[in-house]
Design an enzyme around this catalytic site. Structure first.
Site, PDB file in Angstrom:
ATOM      1  N   PHE A   1       0.211   4.681  -7.236  1.00 52.25           N
ATOM      2  CA  PHE A   1       1.500   5.302  -6.937  1.00 52.25           C
ATOM      3  C   PHE A   1       2.312   5.688  -8.166  1.00 52.25           C
ATOM      4  O   PHE A   1       3.385   6.267  -8.045  1.00 52.25           O
ATOM      5  CB  PHE A   1       2.335   4.431  -5.995  1.00 52.25           C
ATOM      6  CG  PHE A   1       2.630   3.046  -6.486  1.00 52.25           C
ATOM      7  CD1 PHE A   1       3.634   2.836  -7.405  1.00 52.25           C
ATOM      8  CD2 PHE A   1       1.908   1.959  -6.018  1.00 52.25           C
ATOM      9  CE1 PHE A   1       3.917   1.565  -7.866  1.00 52.25           C
ATOM     10  CE2 PHE A   1       2.182   0.679  -6.470  1.00 52.25           C
ATOM     11  CZ  PHE A   1       3.196   0.483  -7.397  1.00 52.25           C
TER      12      PHE A   1
ATOM     13  N   LYS B   1       4.255   1.726   2.133  1.00 50.73           N
ATOM     14  CA  LYS B   1       4.387   0.509   1.321  1.00 50.73           C
ATOM     15  C   LYS B   1       3.261  -0.423   1.755  1.00 50.73           C
ATOM     16  O   LYS B   1       3.315  -1.029   2.816  1.00 50.73           O
ATOM     17  CB  LYS B   1       5.747  -0.157   1.527  1.00 50.73           C
ATOM     18  CG  LYS B   1       5.920  -1.403   0.665  1.00 50.73           C
ATOM     19  CD  LYS B   1       7.268  -2.048   0.891  1.00 50.73           C
ATOM     20  CE  LYS B   1       7.564  -3.123  -0.141  1.00 50.73           C
ATOM     21  NZ  LYS B   1       6.545  -4.171  -0.236  1.00 50.73           N
TER      22      LYS B   1
HETATM   23  P1  AMP Z   1       8.569  -6.146  -2.804  1.00 52.78           P
HETATM   24  O1  AMP Z   1       7.321  -6.873  -3.204  1.00 52.78           O
HETATM   25  O2  AMP Z   1       8.993  -6.426  -1.405  1.00 52.78           O
HETATM   26  O3  AMP Z   1       9.665  -6.264  -3.831  1.00 52.78           O
HETATM   27  O4  AMP Z   1       8.189  -4.589  -2.777  1.00 52.78           O
HETATM   28  C1  AMP Z   1       7.785  -3.908  -3.922  1.00 52.78           C
HETATM   29  C2  AMP Z   1       6.278  -3.952  -4.056  1.00 52.78           C
HETATM   30  O5  AMP Z   1       5.647  -3.150  -3.066  1.00 52.78           O
HETATM   31  C3  AMP Z   1       5.786  -3.361  -5.338  1.00 52.78           C
HETATM   32  O6  AMP Z   1       5.902  -4.295  -6.400  1.00 52.78           O
HETATM   33  C4  AMP Z   1       4.348  -3.024  -5.033  1.00 52.78           C
HETATM   34  O7  AMP Z   1       3.539  -4.156  -5.290  1.00 52.78           O
HETATM   35  C5  AMP Z   1       4.353  -2.803  -3.523  1.00 52.78           C
HETATM   36  N1  AMP Z   1       4.050  -1.411  -3.108  1.00 52.78           N
HETATM   37  C6  AMP Z   1       3.264  -1.094  -2.055  1.00 52.78           C
HETATM   38  N2  AMP Z   1       3.192   0.232  -1.891  1.00 52.78           N
HETATM   39  C7  AMP Z   1       3.933   0.806  -2.868  1.00 52.78           C
HETATM   40  C8  AMP Z   1       4.246   2.155  -3.217  1.00 52.78           C
HETATM   41  N3  AMP Z   1       3.795   3.196  -2.524  1.00 52.78           N
HETATM   42  N4  AMP Z   1       5.064   2.350  -4.278  1.00 52.78           N
HETATM   43  C9  AMP Z   1       5.559   1.306  -4.978  1.00 52.78           C
HETATM   44  N5  AMP Z   1       5.286   0.015  -4.696  1.00 52.78           N
HETATM   45  C10 AMP Z   1       4.493  -0.247  -3.647  1.00 52.78           C
END
Ligand code: AMP
Length: 584
Positions: free
Chosen positions: A358, A271
């Protein structure tokens, strides 16, 4: 249709706080409305669909000018009445009342005319454009009745205040055009939607149908039109070049919880701590943020790489991360690139990024939203040419073993990432929702994402700045924002030190919609991340909760107000504190 008919609907909506009654009022109106696509936008105080980047961008000060031009009242008089009443819409109403006694023979305003004049505003650029914009508004105000003037002003400010959330508009589309099939039985007298469990399930199917179509086309007007004409909402088409709402992920408590939600085996991915880009590649390349803002101009380096290393026409989902000497940098280090308007080439040299792809939503003429994730990943593997530090597929393993996943998670953190994503191999791509096809696992940090809705002007050495900021979370029921506290710490005196009072003031100044004494209300647009010591129950704020000692951690330019924490999150957090005996 005359604008006065629409204004009548605004007034009815404003007169009730009951969501079902609002749904009823709106659905009855939609059934009979012509210009449906425009009207559906206008009832939400918009003149552009959600996917469209254009904004009216007229500050309250310019509206004061337009009012002066239309009514003949002096600028300083308008400003002083505005300060007194706090609402420039009401000022417009009062001033127009006086004027309309004098001019009895004005032409009635049509919806079309209001729509056309407002749509022209963002097109005007360059020398003299500000005056032309003021004239376009003044022209409307001159033929407007007092209440019409009030709503024109509120529409331009983006603050209609009729309490209509997107969920209500969606439901009104269901009631208006699928009323019989969905078995809508609204009893006006009791304000109840009287449905048995089975009927409720059937009703919900239609709500989901409309919601899913909205998530794909991002245009209430278009969806309402398709619904009215009996078109196929199930298969509304993805349009390359028009952004789709991104799929969101739920938070897992830990890796075990992650597996329980996405099943075994699962795809585990790094992530990355950057920002999301939805990339459309066709004859042109377009880059959209998670808020669906077009940032193509800000990332010529990314555009070039996509052109070189992605095969065919497609829509892909990626995380763009700052990178220095092979190591990932946290989001803040590149966040300034998102809004940058000048020195763009220099910025891309100074803050290089790596594109981590991704997901894929569309490829060579095919809509892939309903294809299982594992198949979509295979397509990605075929269409992306990986170049280290430039463009890659997200680092991924597929496993059913918790200890293997744990090791992968550690290695992701060690590389400077935020955590790990766990994905259901069979999951489809569901735009706009946190359905649990993907779960994020990250070290717990109790920060909240909130939106600034108000501020107080500072005193003494902070006299020229806004100095304390009222923050709010979203109420998913109504779509409105409810206040949870006031933030004054974590903000710097000097611009070089981080997020400063000056920077926040500059961001918020054009968003001011009400001013009273030192207090201002602003349009909810600026999202910040805050930490806090605890959550207390409190009658002071409209959420019923107050953050104790909130402190600004970051400015979240990548987040839109729809993304922020909800009042349900606050309630859950407050509850979990209670377990520890902390809720005061
Ligand atoms: P959050 O911002 O904490 O809701 O986490 C989700 C976000 O992580 C997504 O909207 C992407 O911007 C980010 N992200 C980073 N790496 C990935 C990945 N491998 N797959 C999906 N989202 C990712």
């Amino acid at each position: 249709m005359q604008y006065s008919v629409l204004v009548g609907v605004y007034e009815q909506l404003e007169a009730t706080s009951k969501r079902l009654e609002k749904t009823f009022i709106l659905s009855e109106f939609l059934k009979s409305a012509d210009n449906l696509d425009k009207v559906v936008l206008l009832v939400q105080g918009r003149v552009f669909p959600n996917w469209d980047q254009r904004e009216l961008g007229m500050a309250a000060k310019l509206l004061v000018k337009a009012l002066s031009l239309a009514t003949g009242a002096a600028l300083d008089k308008i400003e002083s009445v505005w300060k007194e009443t706090g609402d420039i819409g009401t000022v417009a109403l009062e001033l127009t009342k006086k004027k309309s006694q004098a001019t009895l023979f004005s032409q009635p305003l049509s919806v079309q005319k209001v729509f056309d004049n407002l749509q022209k505003i963002p097109e005007l650029e360059g020398l003299g454009s500000v005056d032309r914009k003021v004239q376009l508004v003044a022209e409307l105000l001159t033929s407007a009745s007092p209440v019409e003037a009030k709503y024109i002003i509120r529409t331009i400010l983006g603050e209609l205040r009729v309490g209509l959330g997107e969920g209500t508009v969606r439901d009104a589309i269901v009631w208006a055009f699928f009323g019989d099939k969905a078995g809508v039985k609204y009893d006006k007298a009791t304000n109840e939607l009287d449905l048995s469990d089975d009927e409720r399930m059937n009703y919900d199917k239609y709500v989901v149908l409309v919601q899913e179509a909205l998530d794909v086309v991002n245009d209430f007007g278009e969806v309402a039109k398709i619904a009215k004409e009996g078109g196929d909402l199930l298969n509304v088409s993805l349009k390359i070049g028009k952004p789709v709402k991104v799929m969101l992920f739920k938070k897992a408590k830990d890796i075990k919880d992650g597996f329980e939600n996405v099943g075994k085996p699962a795809a585990c991915e790094f992530k990355y701590d950057g920002f999301r880009l939805q990339i459309h590649k066709f004859a042109k390349i377009r880059l959209f943020t998670r808020r669906l803002e077009d940032v193509t101009a800000q990332f010529p380096d990314v555009v070039q790489r996509i052109a070189k290393n992605v095969k065919g026409d497609c829509i892909i989902d990626a995380e763009v991360v700052g990178i220095e000497k092979g190591k990932y940098l946290p989001f803040q280090s590149i966040s300034q690139r998102i809004k940058r308007k000048y020195d763009i080439e220099e910025m891309s040299r100074k803050f290089p990024v790596e594109v981590n792809v991704f997901d894929v939503l569309f490829c060579d003429g095919k809509n892939l939203l309903k294809m299982p994730f594992i198949e979509r990943r295979k397509i990605l593997e075929k269409i992306i040419i990986q170049v280290p530090f430039e463009i890659k597929l997200a680092e991924e393993i597929i496993t059913d073993d918790e200890s293997v996943a744990e090791k992968f998670y550690r290695s992701s953190l060690l590389a400077g990432n935020e955590g790990m994503m766990m994905k259901n191999l069979q999951g489809i791509y569901k735009p706009g929702s946190r359905v649990g096809f993907g779960m994020k696992v990250k070290p717990t940090m109790d920060t909240l994402e909130v939106v600034i809705v108000g501020a107080e002007r500072g005193e003494g050495k902070r006299g020229q700045w806004l100095a304390s900021f009222v923050v709010a979370v979203r109420d998913p029921e109504t779509g409105e924002f409810v206040e949870v506290g006031r933030v004054g710490t974590g903000i710097k005196e000097k611009v070089e030190e981080g997020v400063s009072f000056e920077q926040l003031t500059q961001l918020l100044q054009p968003l001011i919609i009400e001013e009273k004494g030192r207090e201002v209300k602003v349009k909810p647009e600026i999202v910040i991340e805050v930490d806090y010591e605890e959550i207390q129950k409190s009658p002071t704020y409209s959420s019923g909760f107050a953050l104790r000692f909130p402190r600004l951690v970051k400015l979240r330019e990548d987040r839109s107000p729809e993304d922020i924490n909800t009042v349900d999150d606050i309630r859950d957090l407050a509850e979990s504190q209670r377990g520890r005996g902390e809720l005061k």
